[in-house]
Scaffold this motif. Sequence first.
Motif, PDB file in Angstrom:
ATOM      1  N   PRO A  41      31.271  34.164  50.869  1.00  0.00           N
ATOM      2  CA  PRO A  41      30.860  34.273  52.276  1.00  0.00           C
ATOM      3  C   PRO A  41      29.344  34.195  52.458  1.00  0.00           C
ATOM      4  O   PRO A  41      28.873  33.839  53.546  1.00  0.00           O
ATOM      5  CB  PRO A  41      31.395  35.647  52.690  1.00  0.00           C
ATOM      6  CG  PRO A  41      32.552  35.883  51.779  1.00  0.00           C
ATOM      7  CD  PRO A  41      32.153  35.273  50.471  1.00  0.00           C
ATOM      8  N   ASP A  42      28.578  34.503  51.404  1.00  0.00           N
ATOM      9  CA  ASP A  42      27.112  34.435  51.485  1.00  0.00           C
ATOM     10  C   ASP A  42      26.580  33.031  51.212  1.00  0.00           C
ATOM     11  O   ASP A  42      25.361  32.812  51.229  1.00  0.00           O
ATOM     12  CB  ASP A  42      26.484  35.406  50.474  1.00  0.00           C
ATOM     13  CG  ASP A  42      26.845  36.849  50.789  1.00  0.00           C
ATOM     14  OD1 ASP A  42      27.041  37.140  51.994  1.00  0.00           O
ATOM     15  OD2 ASP A  42      26.950  37.654  49.857  1.00  0.00           O
ATOM     16  N   GLY A  43      27.491  32.076  50.897  1.00  0.00           N
ATOM     17  CA  GLY A  43      27.061  30.709  50.685  1.00  0.00           C
ATOM     18  C   GLY A  43      26.757  30.350  49.247  1.00  0.00           C
ATOM     19  O   GLY A  43      26.234  29.265  48.980  1.00  0.00           O
ATOM     20  N   GLU A  44      27.065  31.243  48.306  1.00  0.00           N
ATOM     21  CA  GLU A  44      26.801  30.944  46.898  1.00  0.00           C
ATOM     22  C   GLU A  44      28.002  30.235  46.272  1.00  0.00           C
ATOM     23  O   GLU A  44      29.148  30.554  46.555  1.00  0.00           O
ATOM     24  CB  GLU A  44      26.502  32.242  46.132  1.00  0.00           C
ATOM     25  CG  GLU A  44      25.245  32.942  46.586  1.00  0.00           C
ATOM     26  CD  GLU A  44      24.972  34.185  45.752  1.00  0.00           C
ATOM     27  OE1 GLU A  44      25.786  34.479  44.845  1.00  0.00           O
ATOM     28  OE2 GLU A  44      23.971  34.864  46.023  1.00  0.00           O
ATOM     29  N   ILE A  45      27.702  29.268  45.390  1.00  0.00           N
ATOM     30  CA  ILE A  45      28.735  28.506  44.696  1.00  0.00           C
ATOM     31  C   ILE A  45      28.865  29.007  43.269  1.00  0.00           C
ATOM     32  O   ILE A  45      27.863  29.123  42.547  1.00  0.00           O
ATOM     33  CB  ILE A  45      28.412  26.999  44.676  1.00  0.00           C
ATOM     34  CG1 ILE A  45      28.605  26.400  46.070  1.00  0.00           C
ATOM     35  CG2 ILE A  45      29.275  26.267  43.664  1.00  0.00           C
ATOM     36  CD1 ILE A  45      30.039  26.125  46.437  1.00  0.00           C
ATOM     37  N   ALA A  46      30.102  29.310  42.859  1.00  0.00           N
ATOM     38  CA  ALA A  46      30.364  29.714  41.481  1.00  0.00           C
ATOM     39  C   ALA A  46      31.235  28.657  40.827  1.00  0.00           C
ATOM     40  O   ALA A  46      32.288  28.287  41.357  1.00  0.00           O
ATOM     41  CB  ALA A  46      31.067  31.070  41.455  1.00  0.00           C
ATOM     42  N   ASP A  47      30.773  28.159  39.661  1.00  0.00           N
ATOM     43  CA  ASP A  47      31.540  27.175  38.891  1.00  0.00           C
ATOM     44  C   ASP A  47      32.367  27.943  37.861  1.00  0.00           C
ATOM     45  O   ASP A  47      31.812  28.659  37.023  1.00  0.00           O
ATOM     46  CB  ASP A  47      30.581  26.195  38.213  1.00  0.00           C
ATOM     47  CG  ASP A  47      31.308  24.947  37.743  1.00  0.00           C
ATOM     48  OD1 ASP A  47      32.463  25.067  37.323  1.00  0.00           O
ATOM     49  OD2 ASP A  47      30.719  23.855  37.800  1.00  0.00           O
ATOM     50  N   LEU A  48      33.708  27.803  37.913  1.00  0.00           N
ATOM     51  CA  LEU A  48      34.583  28.648  37.114  1.00  0.00           C
ATOM     52  C   LEU A  48      35.557  27.822  36.286  1.00  0.00           C
ATOM     53  O   LEU A  48      35.914  26.699  36.650  1.00  0.00           O
ATOM     54  CB  LEU A  48      35.407  29.568  38.040  1.00  0.00           C
ATOM     55  CG  LEU A  48      34.634  30.413  39.062  1.00  0.00           C
ATOM     56  CD1 LEU A  48      35.614  31.059  40.024  1.00  0.00           C
ATOM     57  CD2 LEU A  48      33.791  31.462  38.356  1.00  0.00           C
ATOM     58  N   THR A  49      35.967  28.413  35.175  1.00  0.00           N
ATOM     59  CA  THR A  49      37.124  27.852  34.473  1.00  0.00           C
ATOM     60  C   THR A  49      38.378  28.185  35.288  1.00  0.00           C
ATOM     61  O   THR A  49      38.355  29.058  36.154  1.00  0.00           O
ATOM     62  CB  THR A  49      37.263  28.433  33.065  1.00  0.00           C
ATOM     63  OG1 THR A  49      37.579  29.835  33.173  1.00  0.00           O
ATOM     64  CG2 THR A  49      35.979  28.245  32.263  1.00  0.00           C
ATOM     65  N   LEU A  50      39.467  27.527  34.996  1.00  0.00           N
ATOM     66  CA  LEU A  50      40.696  27.804  35.731  1.00  0.00           C
ATOM     67  C   LEU A  50      41.166  29.237  35.483  1.00  0.00           C
ATOM     68  O   LEU A  50      41.678  29.895  36.393  1.00  0.00           O
ATOM     69  CB  LEU A  50      41.785  26.806  35.336  1.00  0.00           C
ATOM     70  CG  LEU A  50      41.509  25.334  35.693  1.00  0.00           C
ATOM     71  CD1 LEU A  50      42.708  24.476  35.332  1.00  0.00           C
ATOM     72  CD2 LEU A  50      41.163  25.161  37.166  1.00  0.00           C
ATOM     73  N   ALA A  51      40.980  29.720  34.280  1.00  0.00           N
ATOM     74  CA  ALA A  51      41.386  31.092  33.974  1.00  0.00           C
ATOM     75  C   ALA A  51      40.533  32.088  34.760  1.00  0.00           C
ATOM     76  O   ALA A  51      41.049  33.085  35.296  1.00  0.00           O
ATOM     77  CB  ALA A  51      41.271  31.357  32.477  1.00  0.00           C
ATOM     78  N   GLN A  52      39.228  31.841  34.838  1.00  0.00           N
ATOM     79  CA  GLN A  52      38.351  32.725  35.618  1.00  0.00           C
ATOM     80  C   GLN A  52      38.723  32.692  37.099  1.00  0.00           C
ATOM     81  O   GLN A  52      38.764  33.727  37.766  1.00  0.00           O
ATOM     82  CB  GLN A  52      36.893  32.302  35.436  1.00  0.00           C
ATOM     83  CG  GLN A  52      36.329  32.553  34.048  1.00  0.00           C
ATOM     84  CD  GLN A  52      34.964  31.917  33.855  1.00  0.00           C
ATOM     85  OE1 GLN A  52      34.628  30.910  34.495  1.00  0.00           O
ATOM     86  NE2 GLN A  52      34.167  32.499  32.958  1.00  0.00           N
ATOM     87  N   ALA A  53      39.001  31.506  37.588  1.00  0.00           N
ATOM     88  CA  ALA A  53      39.374  31.373  38.996  1.00  0.00           C
ATOM     89  C   ALA A  53      40.671  32.118  39.287  1.00  0.00           C
ATOM     90  O   ALA A  53      40.810  32.745  40.346  1.00  0.00           O
ATOM     91  CB  ALA A  53      39.511  29.900  39.359  1.00  0.00           C
ATOM     92  N   ALA A  54      41.621  32.066  38.358  1.00  0.00           N
ATOM     93  CA  ALA A  54      42.891  32.767  38.551  1.00  0.00           C
ATOM     94  C   ALA A  54      42.660  34.270  38.647  1.00  0.00           C
ATOM     95  O   ALA A  54      43.265  34.952  39.497  1.00  0.00           O
ATOM     96  CB  ALA A  54      43.841  32.441  37.412  1.00  0.00           C
ATOM     97  N   GLN A  55      41.795  34.808  37.789  1.00  0.00           N
ATOM     98  CA  GLN A  55      41.524  36.246  37.809  1.00  0.00           C
ATOM     99  C   GLN A  55      40.888  36.666  39.137  1.00  0.00           C
ATOM    100  O   GLN A  55      41.278  37.662  39.744  1.00  0.00           O
ATOM    101  CB  GLN A  55      40.610  36.612  36.648  1.00  0.00           C
ATOM    102  CG  GLN A  55      41.291  36.482  35.281  1.00  0.00           C
ATOM    103  CD  GLN A  55      40.336  36.792  34.140  1.00  0.00           C
ATOM    104  OE1 GLN A  55      39.129  36.964  34.346  1.00  0.00           O
ATOM    105  NE2 GLN A  55      40.868  36.852  32.928  1.00  0.00           N
ATOM    106  N   ARG A  56      39.890  35.894  39.589  1.00  0.00           N
ATOM    107  CA  ARG A  56      39.215  36.250  40.835  1.00  0.00           C
ATOM    108  C   ARG A  56      40.133  36.071  42.042  1.00  0.00           C
ATOM    109  O   ARG A  56      40.080  36.839  42.997  1.00  0.00           O
ATOM    110  CB  ARG A  56      37.947  35.413  41.007  1.00  0.00           C
ATOM    111  CG  ARG A  56      36.843  35.799  40.025  1.00  0.00           C
ATOM    112  CD  ARG A  56      35.528  35.134  40.367  1.00  0.00           C
ATOM    113  NE  ARG A  56      35.062  35.441  41.713  1.00  0.00           N
ATOM    114  CZ  ARG A  56      33.889  35.043  42.204  1.00  0.00           C
ATOM    115  NH1 ARG A  56      33.076  34.310  41.438  1.00  0.00           N
ATOM    116  NH2 ARG A  56      33.535  35.347  43.437  1.00  0.00           N
ATOM    117  N   ALA A  57      40.982  35.037  41.984  1.00  0.00           N
ATOM    118  CA  ALA A  57      41.874  34.776  43.122  1.00  0.00           C
ATOM    119  C   ALA A  57      42.813  35.954  43.357  1.00  0.00           C
ATOM    120  O   ALA A  57      43.106  36.305  44.510  1.00  0.00           O
ATOM    121  CB  ALA A  57      42.676  33.504  42.862  1.00  0.00           C
ATOM    122  N   LYS A  58      43.289  36.576  42.293  1.00  0.00           N
ATOM    123  CA  LYS A  58      44.212  37.694  42.428  1.00  0.00           C
ATOM    124  C   LYS A  58      43.522  38.921  43.041  1.00  0.00           C
ATOM    125  O   LYS A  58      44.168  39.756  43.664  1.00  0.00           O
ATOM    126  CB  LYS A  58      44.802  38.059  41.076  1.00  0.00           C
ATOM    127  CG  LYS A  58      45.714  36.976  40.500  1.00  0.00           C
ATOM    128  CD  LYS A  58      46.181  37.337  39.096  1.00  0.00           C
ATOM    129  CE  LYS A  58      47.054  36.242  38.504  1.00  0.00           C
ATOM    130  NZ  LYS A  58      47.484  36.546  37.114  1.00  0.00           N
TER     131      LYS A  58
END
Length: 929
Positions: A41-58
């Motif tokens: 929401p602050d406008g920052e972009i994070a480049d993630l592995t799919l596993a990292q993205a899955a953890q954050r998404a949950k």
Amino acid sequence: MTPDPAATDAPPPAGQGQPRLHIPPSPVLVAGLRRAVMLTPDGEIADLTLAQAAQRAKRERPILAHGPAVATRLKTDLFPCFDVLELFAFIRPATFCLPTVRGLAEAVGLERPESLEAEAAALIEVIRRLLREVATAHPREQGALRDLSWGMGQSGSWGWSASVLAALGVHGDAPHRANVAAGLRVWERLPETSEHAPEPPSGNKPITPEQARARLAALKGSAAEDRPQQADYTEAATDAFQPRDAENAPRVVLAEAGTGVGKTLGYIAPASVWAEENEGAVWIATYTRNLQRQLDAELDRLHPDRAEKSVKVVVRKGRENYLCLLNLEESITGATMQRNPRGAVALGLMARWALATRDGDMVGGDFPGWLVDILGRNQTLGLADRRGECVFSACAHYDKCFIERAVRRARRARIVVANHALVMVQAALGGLDERLMPTRYVFDEGHHVFDAADSAFSAHLTGMETAELRRWLLGAEGDTTRSRARGLKRRAEDLVADVEEAAEALTEALHAARVLPGPSWGMRIAEGSPHGQAEKFLALVRDQVYARVPDSRTPYSLETEATAPIPGLLEAAVALAERLERVEKPLKALAKALENRLDDEAADLDAAQRLRMESLIKSLERRAIMPLTAWRNMLGSLTEDTPEQFVDWFAVERIDGRDVDVGMHRHWIDPTVPFAKAVIEPAHGALITSATLRDGSGDAEADWAAAERRTGAAHLAVPAARAAVPSPFDYAARTRVLVVTDVRKDDMMRVASAYRELFLAANGGALGLFTAISRLRAVHERIAQAMDEASIPLHAQHVDGMDPATLVEIFRGEENACLLGTDAMRDGVDVPGRSLRLLVFDRVPWPRPDILHRARKAHFGGRSYDDMIARLRLKQAFGRLVRRGDDAGVFVLLDPMMPSRLLGAFPDGVEVRRVGLAEAVKEVRGFLR
């Protein structure tokens, strides 16, 4: 007013106020094939592995597009999210968009984002534009949006509720609960369907080729290019609309029209002239939903005025395709009583669609197919009458019913667009919903007549089929709060209450129906503890299959011959046949009693009662009596000999190695025999047409004979007329066909490498076809990273968690994407332009050597039958490449064992070159660039 784009996510003041943009304070998640990005929401972009993205998404409930597809890509279970597709479906119901970030961006007028980072930013702008539409909607529309969004948000499961309400200026004060209920009760706002006097039979005026050509010219318009082939095709098709000379001697035309001829308008021209001159209906049947949509669009040329078209043209499908308003009402009641949060969200979106839809068609109509993926089948397609449980005029929604509207409109229409299956079932039963049988048919995609007839005229004595009949007869058993199954008693009891013999027959049939498999039958059979005679028979069938197959550990379905039954199976078959007769006999008596009442009380019954009785009689015949008769005949064959025109076998159906069904199957060896008898012979005329009717053996007469066998024309008393109009396309200049000779088709590493290099050489725009799901998945796993690194979108059937039709739409809309699908997908792919410029087939598409094919191979000519099927499949696949005159493409077959006798699948003049992979890659790169 238009809201301020700079509005923050701060809580709005209580009460009714100014519209504000409220975007959930969650990160935006976009997942690629090998990496993902999150925009905070602050406008920052994070480049993630799919596993990292899955953890954050949950943890963070992200904003995304198509939650199930993203979860599949992240290799995780579904998680709570803000799915922008749900917001789109709420604000723009009955409107399609590609279910991707790029598709959403294009739908709201944004430029196409070309990177994951750009997609994340675009998704925020998509939300803003959709919410602005809410803020500027008509006040009446805003009222419906307010009531529904508040109700959907009360459970806390629909996060978009706060955003929609903020855009409406609703802050804090909730609408009254009665308004919420009214928002869901959409049937109260639907128009009633008017009834009309029965249509008289159609006339028999002949039409001339000159009339048909003139109509074709009018449909095309003065600015259209001249196509002599199209006019020739129209003239040939006209013969199917001439009066017949004798009973059971229809005018049949087999017409092959190469791609680009324009056969759709070519047959609409004589069909529409005949319909007008004779005040009758022409039924145009297709095999795929895609062609139905194309036909509907082409018919705009015939009737540019929408109101006139709605009367003259009807797209007609089986009842299982339409939203059932009674099912919707009962689901809404159930969700309210059970306080089912997710169910309330789905029903709110379905209510929005029900008010906006053109005709209530959920399969191929204006219902976005991706909603099924997102909301689930039970909450979408499950709301159709898929089990034949309609109560007809006893239903409170009968006069507003989408199905009834389509049926009534079809009775008055001049062009009815249907599908092969509906036409065949209707003809076989002497009329399914319509009182008059059509006299003129057009079967487009005629090369599929054999397959459609094979399905329509087969019989299956399986656990699923018999359990489904029990459910149709008895209704829901056990936990009725989770089921809308009404059972025969509820559908029929008021019709038989005053007829003693009918009431007794109903009671007797329902009691006898308990012989059929009950709930949890599959578990009992697998555990060796069947209940009742039907389950005992099925358990023994399963035992025979497991005893006779070479390897029962395979993940695929199992089958074996029905001959030489194991001990006890014959006795179980005899006992089951006797018990099934006890079900069938009272059902016949019930149908007869209803027929007698129709006759005896003809002067007293009102139209609604008569229609209900007629419909119930047909339902009894179609849903119960016919299958029961077929099952008893099948069981009888186990103690005698199977009739020579049929083939029987036992099978255990599996999905991913798990047993899902078991039973006995019966198919016609030649299903065009009943098709010709039930459908074509009673008609006055029929046009059967396709771009791939004839075989390509090189023997012209043999190729036509093959077309006649595959369409049923060989079984008619009067020979069919033949017509072949070549494609205007210069295939020799516009296409290349390559057979790769140095890739072992059983080495999946090398097969995947070939796909990767060919896709990269074409820079996308490629369709990969596979003969097995396991081969598709193996290739996808091995090439995904390379495609991602090359910024080439890769989509795959059985991998992406999307409906095949949706995947095709995505592929069509992205010029440089690649799509992997099974051989069965080839006919559903119609992609003109550069989006499809390379087609790669993993190996020769020989027919599967199962028991049914073995019988047909022996009947139709041995090896030549295999060759014909393979040539036709190759021909159909090649036909996907060039759909317009300016298309160009390369067809690659990764099978060094491709025999020369199959090369007739390709157009004359196209050189087929056998090359190594390196040369094929070079040729693809050079030709396409």
